[in-house]
Design an enzyme around this catalytic site. Sequence first.
Site, PDB file in Angstrom:
ATOM      1  N   LYS A   1      -3.833   0.692  -3.576  1.00 38.11           N
ATOM      2  CA  LYS A   1      -5.301   0.758  -3.295  1.00 38.11           C
ATOM      3  C   LYS A   1      -5.895   1.579  -2.300  1.00 38.11           C
ATOM      4  CE  LYS A   1      -5.866  -3.890  -5.343  1.00 38.11           C
ATOM      5  NZ  LYS A   1      -6.290  -5.280  -4.901  1.00 38.11           N
TER       6      LYS A   1
ATOM      7  N   ASN B   1     -10.040  -0.753  -5.858  1.00 37.89           N
ATOM      8  CA  ASN B   1      -9.437  -1.238  -6.865  1.00 37.89           C
ATOM      9  C   ASN B   1     -10.105  -0.747  -8.234  1.00 37.89           C
ATOM     10  OD1 ASN B   1     -11.707  -3.058  -7.160  1.00 37.89           O
ATOM     11  ND2 ASN B   1     -10.507  -4.687  -7.463  1.00 37.89           N
TER      12      ASN B   1
ATOM     13  N   ASN C   1      -3.077 -14.730  10.911  1.00 37.85           N
ATOM     14  CA  ASN C   1      -2.064 -14.228  10.088  1.00 37.85           C
ATOM     15  C   ASN C   1      -0.874 -14.256  11.072  1.00 37.85           C
ATOM     16  OD1 ASN C   1      -1.241 -12.479   8.042  1.00 37.85           O
ATOM     17  ND2 ASN C   1      -1.050 -10.554   9.541  1.00 37.85           N
ATOM     18  N   ARG C   2       0.338 -14.267  10.274  1.00 34.88           N
ATOM     19  CA  ARG C   2       1.672 -13.805  10.908  1.00 34.88           C
ATOM     20  C   ARG C   2       1.831 -13.006  11.951  1.00 34.88           C
ATOM     21  NH1 ARG C   2       6.603 -12.522   6.914  1.00 34.88           N
ATOM     22  NH2 ARG C   2       5.534 -10.566   6.651  1.00 34.88           N
TER      23      ARG C   2
HETATM   24  P1  NDP Z   1      -0.161  -7.286   1.496  1.00 34.95           P
HETATM   25  O1  NDP Z   1       0.993  -7.008   1.199  1.00 34.95           O
HETATM   26  O2  NDP Z   1      -1.281  -6.165   1.755  1.00 34.95           O
HETATM   27  O3  NDP Z   1      -0.341  -8.340   2.606  1.00 34.95           O
HETATM   28  C1  NDP Z   1       0.342  -9.651   2.424  1.00 34.95           C
HETATM   29  C2  NDP Z   1      -0.040 -10.645   3.479  1.00 34.95           C
HETATM   30  O4  NDP Z   1       0.716 -11.845   3.353  1.00 34.95           O
HETATM   31  C3  NDP Z   1       0.066 -10.207   5.219  1.00 34.95           C
HETATM   32  O5  NDP Z   1      -1.019 -10.744   5.651  1.00 34.95           O
HETATM   33  C4  NDP Z   1       1.416 -10.733   5.325  1.00 34.95           C
HETATM   34  O6  NDP Z   1       1.524 -10.984   6.935  1.00 34.95           O
HETATM   35  C5  NDP Z   1       1.267 -12.005   4.715  1.00 34.95           C
HETATM   36  N1  NDP Z   1       2.888 -12.546   4.464  1.00 34.95           N
HETATM   37  C6  NDP Z   1       3.630 -11.909   3.557  1.00 34.95           C
HETATM   38  N2  NDP Z   1       4.993 -12.537   3.613  1.00 34.95           N
HETATM   39  C7  NDP Z   1       4.553 -13.578   4.587  1.00 34.95           C
HETATM   40  C8  NDP Z   1       5.523 -14.629   5.060  1.00 34.95           C
HETATM   41  N3  NDP Z   1       6.875 -14.892   4.566  1.00 34.95           N
HETATM   42  N4  NDP Z   1       5.021 -15.416   5.929  1.00 34.95           N
HETATM   43  C9  NDP Z   1       3.816 -15.464   6.256  1.00 34.95           C
HETATM   44  N5  NDP Z   1       2.738 -14.414   6.114  1.00 34.95           N
HETATM   45  C10 NDP Z   1       3.242 -13.494   4.994  1.00 34.95           C
HETATM   46  O7  NDP Z   1      -0.808  -8.102   0.094  1.00 34.95           O
HETATM   47  P2  NDP Z   1      -2.225  -8.362  -0.473  1.00 34.95           P
HETATM   48  O8  NDP Z   1      -3.009  -8.529   0.669  1.00 34.95           O
HETATM   49  O9  NDP Z   1      -2.646  -7.160  -1.267  1.00 34.95           O
HETATM   50  O10 NDP Z   1      -1.984  -9.490  -1.486  1.00 34.95           O
HETATM   51  C11 NDP Z   1      -1.746 -10.957  -0.830  1.00 34.95           C
HETATM   52  C12 NDP Z   1      -1.840 -11.760  -2.170  1.00 34.95           C
HETATM   53  O11 NDP Z   1      -3.184 -11.794  -2.813  1.00 34.95           O
HETATM   54  C13 NDP Z   1      -0.915 -11.426  -3.234  1.00 34.95           C
HETATM   55  O12 NDP Z   1      -0.219 -12.754  -3.556  1.00 34.95           O
HETATM   56  C14 NDP Z   1      -1.725 -10.962  -4.278  1.00 34.95           C
HETATM   57  O13 NDP Z   1      -1.287 -11.289  -5.668  1.00 34.95           O
HETATM   58  C15 NDP Z   1      -3.101 -11.734  -4.268  1.00 34.95           C
HETATM   59  N6  NDP Z   1      -4.252 -11.104  -4.745  1.00 34.95           N
HETATM   60  C16 NDP Z   1      -4.781 -11.832  -5.692  1.00 34.95           C
HETATM   61  C17 NDP Z   1      -6.085 -11.085  -6.391  1.00 34.95           C
HETATM   62  C18 NDP Z   1      -6.692 -11.890  -7.344  1.00 34.95           C
HETATM   63  O14 NDP Z   1      -7.582 -11.201  -8.157  1.00 34.95           O
HETATM   64  N7  NDP Z   1      -6.369 -13.216  -7.588  1.00 34.95           N
HETATM   65  C19 NDP Z   1      -6.379  -9.941  -5.922  1.00 34.95           C
HETATM   66  C20 NDP Z   1      -5.634  -9.013  -4.928  1.00 34.95           C
HETATM   67  C21 NDP Z   1      -4.646  -9.900  -4.187  1.00 34.95           C
HETATM   68  P3  NDP Z   1       1.801  -9.872   7.879  1.00 34.95           P
HETATM   69  O15 NDP Z   1       0.717  -9.051   8.124  1.00 34.95           O
HETATM   70  O16 NDP Z   1       2.521 -10.694   8.749  1.00 34.95           O
HETATM   71  O17 NDP Z   1       3.128  -9.140   7.056  1.00 34.95           O
END
Ligand code: NDP
Length: 272
Positions: free
Chosen positions: A66, A87, A151-152
């Site tokens: 993206k 997107n 956020n974590r």
């Molecule tokens: P990113 O990889 O950009 O971000 C992931 C986020 O999740 C970060 O804030 C990260 O925290 C957090 N995270 C990941 N693993 C853990 C963990 N084990 N414990 C706590 N926090 C965690 O992903 P996206 O933001 O692109 O996507 C996030 C979700 O949204 C996905 O599941 C995706 O499928 C969904 N999504 C759904 C859409 C829809 O149309 N329904 C559209 C877009 C996304 P940290 O910063 O600490 O790493």
Amino acid sequence: MTDRYAVVGNPVAHSLSPQIHAAFARQTGADLEYTRLLAPLNGFADCVKTFRAKGGRGVNVTLPFKLDAWQLATRRSERAEQAQAVNTLHFDGAQIAGDNTDGAGLIRDIEMNRGFAIAGKRVLLLGAGGAARGVLLPLIERQPAALIIANRTFDKAHELAAHFSRWGNCTAQQYTELGAAAFDLVINATSASVAGVLPPLHAGVFAPGSLAYDMMYGEKANLFLNFARDLGAAQSTDGLGMLVEQAAESFFVWRGLRPQTAPVIALLREQA
Ligand code: NDP
């Protein structure tokens, strides 16, 4: 002539976008073909340029491209500009127009499909990745009473709040600082459920009548949604509706027509 579109990602085989756009095409009588394109991790721009050179009209973009799409766009909508994530690319003459329809998709699913008005509500957004970034401006525009990002990695939440607070009320808090605060809407925009991890939310975080929303869809969302119900969320939903709504918004960007989403959401739920 058949208009060609595609979703570009890596991986991309799981994407439901071809089914969704095929349903929109049937509904609107559009003559279009919508495929999946697996781009090499360092080959997003080439993949899109080749598709465009072969007559492609536009693409949807999914993980992890993206930001690449944002960079490739020669013109961007305000919501894409502020999200720093695109997107939807629309090949418009010499221009490559970039948009981000994720936020509009989320808002439409919450407000139109769930009948839950965001204005005046207390909203907690979990996560500070691409998905959170994409929905922040549209959420702020609905004028919630409060919008807290947790956020974590706290620094990322802080950075997002610092950027987006110029448009309205938006602050970052550590999970431990949430105290006894109650929220009307809790949106899980993390991918933590994939690792079987739940956010450290306190009992009482869900206000009476509250909605728990997980952007994930299908089985994977259940971990968070069951947890939310145990903590007292009155309503809960996964992100399938958001997925279909963001696709409808992309369809509108490309073709100027807004397809009906309810039958497509129902079809996908039936097939799940
Ligand atoms: P990113 O990889 O950009 O971000 C992931 C986020 O999740 C970060 O804030 C990260 O925290 C957090 N995270 C990941 N693993 C853990 C963990 N084990 N414990 C706590 N926090 C965690 O992903 P996206 O933001 O692109 O996507 C996030 C979700 O949204 C996905 O599941 C995706 O499928 C969904 N999504 C759904 C859409 C829809 O149309 N329904 C559209 C877009 C996304 P940290 O910063 O600490 O790493």
